[in-house]
Design a protein around this motif. Structure first.
Motif, short mmCIF file in Angstrom:
data_model
loop_
_atom_site.label_atom_id
_atom_site.label_comp_id
_atom_site.label_asym_id
_atom_site.label_seq_id
_atom_site.Cartn_x
_atom_site.Cartn_y
_atom_site.Cartn_z
N TRP A 27 0.82 -1.20 0.00
CA TRP A 27 0.00 0.00 0.00
C TRP A 27 0.87 1.26 0.00
O TRP A 27 0.52 2.25 -0.65
N ARG A 28 1.99 1.24 0.70
CA ARG A 28 2.90 2.39 0.69
C ARG A 28 3.47 2.60 -0.71
O ARG A 28 3.62 3.74 -1.18
N GLN A 29 3.81 1.50 -1.40
CA GLN A 29 4.32 1.63 -2.76
C GLN A 29 3.26 2.20 -3.69
O GLN A 29 3.56 3.04 -4.55
N VAL A 30 2.01 1.79 -3.51
CA VAL A 30 0.92 2.33 -4.32
C VAL A 30 0.75 3.82 -4.04
O VAL A 30 0.54 4.62 -4.95
N ALA A 31 0.83 4.21 -2.76
CA ALA A 31 0.69 5.62 -2.39
C ALA A 31 1.80 6.46 -3.01
O ALA A 31 1.58 7.59 -3.44
N SER A 32 3.01 5.92 -3.07
CA SER A 32 4.12 6.65 -3.66
C SER A 32 3.99 6.73 -5.17
O SER A 32 4.34 7.76 -5.78
N TYR A 33 3.48 5.70 -5.79
CA TYR A 33 3.38 5.66 -7.25
C TYR A 33 2.22 6.51 -7.76
O TYR A 33 2.32 7.18 -8.79
N THR A 34 1.09 6.54 -7.01
CA THR A 34 -0.13 7.14 -7.56
C THR A 34 -0.07 8.64 -7.82
O THR A 34 -0.42 9.06 -8.95
N PRO A 35 0.33 9.57 -6.96
CA PRO A 35 0.63 9.48 -5.53
C PRO A 35 -0.55 9.99 -4.68
O PRO A 35 -1.45 10.65 -5.19
N PHE A 36 -0.49 9.70 -3.38
CA PHE A 36 -1.44 10.26 -2.41
C PHE A 36 -0.84 10.11 -1.02
O PHE A 36 0.23 9.50 -0.85
N GLU A 37 -1.51 10.68 -0.04
CA GLU A 37 -1.00 10.65 1.32
C GLU A 37 -1.13 9.24 1.90
O GLU A 37 -2.23 8.66 1.88
N TYR A 38 -0.02 8.68 2.38
CA TYR A 38 -0.05 7.32 2.92
C TYR A 38 -0.54 7.35 4.36
O TYR A 38 -0.02 8.09 5.21
N VAL A 39 -1.56 6.55 4.64
CA VAL A 39 -2.07 6.34 5.99
C VAL A 39 -2.11 4.84 6.22
O VAL A 39 -2.75 4.11 5.45
N PRO A 40 -1.40 4.32 7.24
CA PRO A 40 -1.37 2.86 7.45
C PRO A 40 -2.77 2.29 7.63
O PRO A 40 -3.54 2.78 8.47
N PRO A 41 -3.16 1.30 6.84
CA PRO A 41 -4.48 0.69 7.00
C PRO A 41 -4.60 0.01 8.37
O PRO A 41 -3.67 -0.62 8.86
N VAL A 42 -5.76 0.17 8.98
CA VAL A 42 -6.04 -0.43 10.29
C VAL A 42 -6.79 -1.74 10.07
O VAL A 42 -7.87 -1.75 9.47
N VAL A 43 -6.20 -2.84 10.53
CA VAL A 43 -6.80 -4.16 10.29
C VAL A 43 -6.97 -4.92 11.60
O VAL A 43 -7.04 -6.15 11.59
N GLY A 44 -7.04 -4.21 12.73
CA GLY A 44 -7.18 -4.89 14.02
C GLY A 44 -8.38 -5.80 14.10
O GLY A 44 -8.25 -6.99 14.44
N PRO A 45 -9.60 -5.32 13.77
CA PRO A 45 -10.77 -6.21 13.83
C PRO A 45 -10.64 -7.42 12.90
O PRO A 45 -11.09 -8.52 13.22
N THR A 46 -10.01 -7.21 11.72
CA THR A 46 -9.83 -8.32 10.78
C THR A 46 -8.94 -9.39 11.38
O THR A 46 -9.21 -10.60 11.25
N VAL A 47 -7.87 -8.97 12.05
CA VAL A 47 -6.96 -9.94 12.68
C VAL A 47 -7.68 -10.72 13.77
O VAL A 47 -7.53 -11.95 13.88
N LEU A 48 -8.50 -10.03 14.55
CA LEU A 48 -9.23 -10.71 15.62
C LEU A 48 -10.22 -11.73 15.07
O LEU A 48 -10.43 -12.79 15.67
N LEU A 49 -10.82 -11.44 13.93
CA LEU A 49 -11.76 -12.38 13.32
C LEU A 49 -11.03 -13.53 12.63
O LEU A 49 -11.58 -14.64 12.53
#
Length: 833
Positions: A745-767
């Motif tokens: 996702w960081r590479q996509v943000a740099s290539y596109t470009p746009f502001e990189y914000v780390p995706p939050v996947v806490g609930p996904t990990v718990l499930l």
């Protein structure tokens, strides 16, 4: 070779189900890899293939001067093709954004922007009742070739009023046209419109050209030019244009940047995603198919022991073991290639689909032939290598490697089924009962990594699609208040009213001018940034905003086009003078009429006044308090108009959707497909390990049954094995999957470009944790049932416990913790339990 052929005929009769399953597995894997690779090639080349057939325009000259005379310009030696592009009009019965425009000259769509006809034909240049449309336009508005659309033109007076006041609103009362759509035509410039025949211009010049009545002197004076030499001739064309017109401030736009950059970037991004998908699918297929091929070849070597004892050479045995998998590879590769051809009708994807000149089935012979040959070679080579390893294993004895974790579980006094299940999951065993455990472990880890990486990427796409401020669109609404140096409303009173409005949290009074880069290369839309008591937030990728009159902040794509960087100096030429600026930062800008969000720059008000005589556009950008309704723009307009009636013409509207967001959404499914593919790999690896363990370790389990292990304890062995595999996959796969997803996702943000914000996947990990454990235990159900039905080995010497079991014809006491194996015969003890 007759021995090999005889063995192959025997294999086809005896194990045809296994070979059919192997061929199907090869076909699915081959089709997936070929489809991804061919789709990437087709997506990445769509724009180039279209341009090679359509004589695309090189530049657009945006004069915006009524009755501008294009005659001297189009006669320049460097010009190969030319056409003005005129006003746009609404089509009755369709949404407001559905517009049509006239082809101003009979040569339009022939000597310049010559379209590729997919259905129907081009319009007749002499008729005034025909039109053509792009496939994307027809698809979006549910139109077909042969349909008739209705367009209302303005009267000459209404046309002059609309142009002079920049107001196309109201109802036109001029000619009412019934246009038949005679063709579906793909073109680069006219990529999303309905184009009226030049005969309409000839019949109604006052409604389309203006008072001059001459298409070479239209009231709306913008034109396309195809240049001899392409983009390399643009600097010379700029100089010639200034010479023959006497104006150096005319905006010349490189269409390779203005029109092609966004769709080409989207197509390149989609192609790279497809290549990555194909590569990941290839690695997964090598693992999964390789495991099945190796298992088939190894079992064939075991079946060939009798023939080897009768004189079959090792080379003949290896060839015989590899023959059946190779035959399955030939059949599977052929079916997979056919599947890839069928799947090609859904490619290219994204922005490239609108530029595809030849939609439908595609035969990419390079991919099809090379993929088929490589599939057969890899399977044949893998089968031969596995057979050779199996032959070598027959002549050597290996010491079984013990697992530290299983040893700790045994020393910790855990129940016997738990200890045995842990050993089954982590130890390969020895002899004929050995089972490869590393493929199952790697498959479990890879499956978790793929799922989490795909979900992390998907969360990133959802966040970017729902937050346009990631792309620098930090305003909620905007209003156009001026054009070409003339304001439509008292801007000072407007900004004062907005400053006092409690709903407004950010404000920028933006004047926009177009500057030319060093030595006449490139155009840059420069915005003023005044700050103030309520400054509009700006996404700064690097550095800072300008503060002095000799400073500028450039957007990433403009910085790249001008070959500069933060800290360097660059010369920019406005309508007033050329000046040298220090680049203080890389910052995203609002998307405008002549620029994208990553193409442009920021100046202070003082720097702008030194560079430009006036503005090209004048727009006020407003950020509102969080939680504002979707109709906040209309509410704000009404409030401002109520406070000051002179501001009643100001209309605030939300920003238009960005094409980059659409590009991300176009490829959002690819990571999910890849995650599903890797999840299937994990399921296949774990399921194969469980089934193989029960089948290959039947003797071990039967001995344990003879010692008193109950059917439920046998089930517990398999359940423990599955649980251990799932835990290993989660322990190593979860952190690695999140890291891989965020890195991509960081590479996509740099290539596109746009502001990189780390995706939050806490609930996904718990499930994912309970889901993985449930899936593993579900896979253990059938092998556990088979293990529970096993009996003790009658071939071994009978222990007292076994004799007691036969005599009583009933179950013995369950196997307890610490039970000794002293009652086992020497033959049973070699199993390694």
């Amino acid at each position: 070779m007759s021995v090999v052929a005889d063995w192959l005929r025997l294999e086809r009769r005896r194990r045809w189900r296994s070979l059919a399953a192997l061929a199907l597995l090869i076909a699915v894997s081959t089709a997936t890899v070929m489809t991804g690779t061919a789709g990437a090639r087709r997506t990445g080349s769509a724009l180039d293939r279209l341009e090679s057939r359509t004589k695309p325009a090189t530049v657009a000259v945006l004069a915006n001067t009524p009755d501008f005379d294009w005659g001297p310009v189009r006669r320049l030696p460097v010009v190969l093709g030319y056409t003005p592009f005129g006003p746009t009009f609404h089509i009755d019965g369709l949404p407001p954004e559905a517009e049509t425009e006239p082809a101003m000259l009979p040569t339009t769509m022939r000597t310049l922007e010559a379209g590729v006809v997919q259905r129907g034909r081009l319009f007749d240049a002499d008729r005034s009742d025909e039109a053509i449309a792009s496939p994307a336009f027809l698809s979006r508005y549910k139109l077909h070739v042969g349909d008739v659309v209705v367009v209302r033109l303005p009267t000459p007076a209404q046309f002059r009023k609309a142009v002079s006041e920049d107001d196309g609103g109201g109802t036109f009362t001029g000619p009412r046209l019934h246009l038949r759509v005679v063709g579906s035509v793909v073109s680069r410039w006219f990529a999303d419109t309905l184009l009226m025949s030049p005969g309409v211009v000839r019949r109604y010049p006052g409604s389309l050209v203006g008072t001059s009545g001459d298409p070479d002197r239209p009231t709306i004076a913008n034109a396309l030019f195809r240049l001899r030499g392409g983009a390399a001739a643009i600097p010379q064309f700029r100089r010639d244009l200034a010479r023959v017109t006497g104006r150096a401030d005319l905006e010349v736009v490189d269409l390779a940047v203005w029109v092609d950059r966004a769709p080409r970037q989207q197509a390149t991004f989609a192609a790279r995603c497809l290549y990555a998908f194909a590569a990941a699918a290839l690695l997964a297929a090598l693992f999964l198919v390789g495991q099945a091929v190796a298992r088939h070849a190894s079992s064939s070597i075991a079946d060939l022991r009798t023939l080897r004892a009768l004189g079959m050479t090792p080379r003949q045995a290896g060839a015989a073991a590899a023959a059946a998998p190779t035959l399955a590879a030939v059949a599977g590769a052929a079916v997979g290639a056919a599947g890839a051809v069928v799947a090609s009708r859904w490619f290219p994807i994204g922005a490239a689909a609108a530029a595809e000149p030849d939609p439908g089935l595609s035969f990419d012979w390079l991919v099809l032939i090379l993929g088929t040959v490589l599939t057969v070679v890899l399977v044949a080579g893998g089968a031969a290598a596995s057979a050779a390893l199996a032959l070598r294993a027959d002549r050597r004895k290996f010491e079984a490697r013990r697992s530290v974790v299983a040893g700790v579980a045994a020393r910790g006094g855990l129940p016997v089924p738990v200890v045995v299940g842990t050993r089954f999951a982590l130890e390969a065993g020895r002899g004929r009962t050995s089972v490869p455990v590393r493929p199952a472990l790697f498959g479990a880890v890879l499956g978790v990594v793929g799922i989490l990486a795909a979900l992390t990427f998907s969360h990133g796409v959802a966040d970017a699609a729902g937050h346009p401020q990631r792309f620098g669109q930090t305003f909620d609404v905007s209003a156009d208040v001026g054009f070409d140096g003339h304001d439509f409303a008292p801007v000072g009173r407007l900004t004062a009213a907005l400053q006092s409005d409690a709903r407004v949290t950010g404000l920028n009074d933006g004047r926009i001018g177009v500057a030319t880069g060093p030595a006449g290369h490139g155009s840059v839309s420069l915005y003023t940034y005044g700050g103030g008591t309520k400054p509009l937030p700006v996404v700064i990728v690097e550095g800072r905003m300008p503060r002095a009159p000799d400073e500028v902040a450039l957007a990433p794509q403009s910085m790249s086009a001008l070959h500069t960087a933060v800290g360097r100096r660059v010369v920019l030429t406005g309508s007033r003078a050329s000046r040298t600026y220090t680049v203080t930062g890389a910052a995203l800008v609002p998307k405008g009429a002549h620029n994208n969000y990553a193409d442009g720059g920021w100046l202070t008000d003082a720097a702008y006044d030194r560079a430009f005589k006036d503005f090209k556009f004048h727009t006020v950008y407003v950020a509102l308090r969080s939680g504002s309704s979707a109709g906040a723009g209309a509410d704000l307009s009404r409030t401002i108009a109520a406070e000051n009636p002179k501001l009643g013409a100001v209309a605030f509207a939300p920003p238009a959707p960005l094409s980059e967001v659409t590009a991300l959404r176009d490829v959002r499914r690819l990571p999910l497909f890849l995650g599903g593919f890797l999840a299937l790999l994990a399921i296949g690896a774990v399921g194969h390990a469980l089934t193989t363990s029960v089948r290959r370790r039947t003797q071990d389990l039967a001995v344990l049954r003879a010692l008193g292990m109950t059917p439920w304890q046998c089930r517990c062995v398999v359940v423990t094995q599955a649980t251990v595999l799932a835990v290993v996959g989660l322990a190593f796969g979860m952190p690695l999957g999140v890291a891989v997803g965020r890195t991509i996702w960081r590479q996509v943000a740099s290539y596109t470009p746009f502001e990189y914000v780390p995706p939050v996947v806490g609930p996904t990990v718990l499930l994912l944790v309970p889901a993985a454990l449930l899936a593993a235990n579900a896979l253990a159900a059938w092998p556990g049932r088979r293990a529970a039905r096993l009996q003790f080995p009658r071939c071994c010497g009978r222990s007292d416990l076994a004799a007691r079991r036969e005599a009583s014809d009933g179950p013995v006491a369950p196997l307890r913790r610490g039970t000794s194996s002293a009652g086992l015969s020497d033959g049973c003890r070699t199993s390694g339990v």
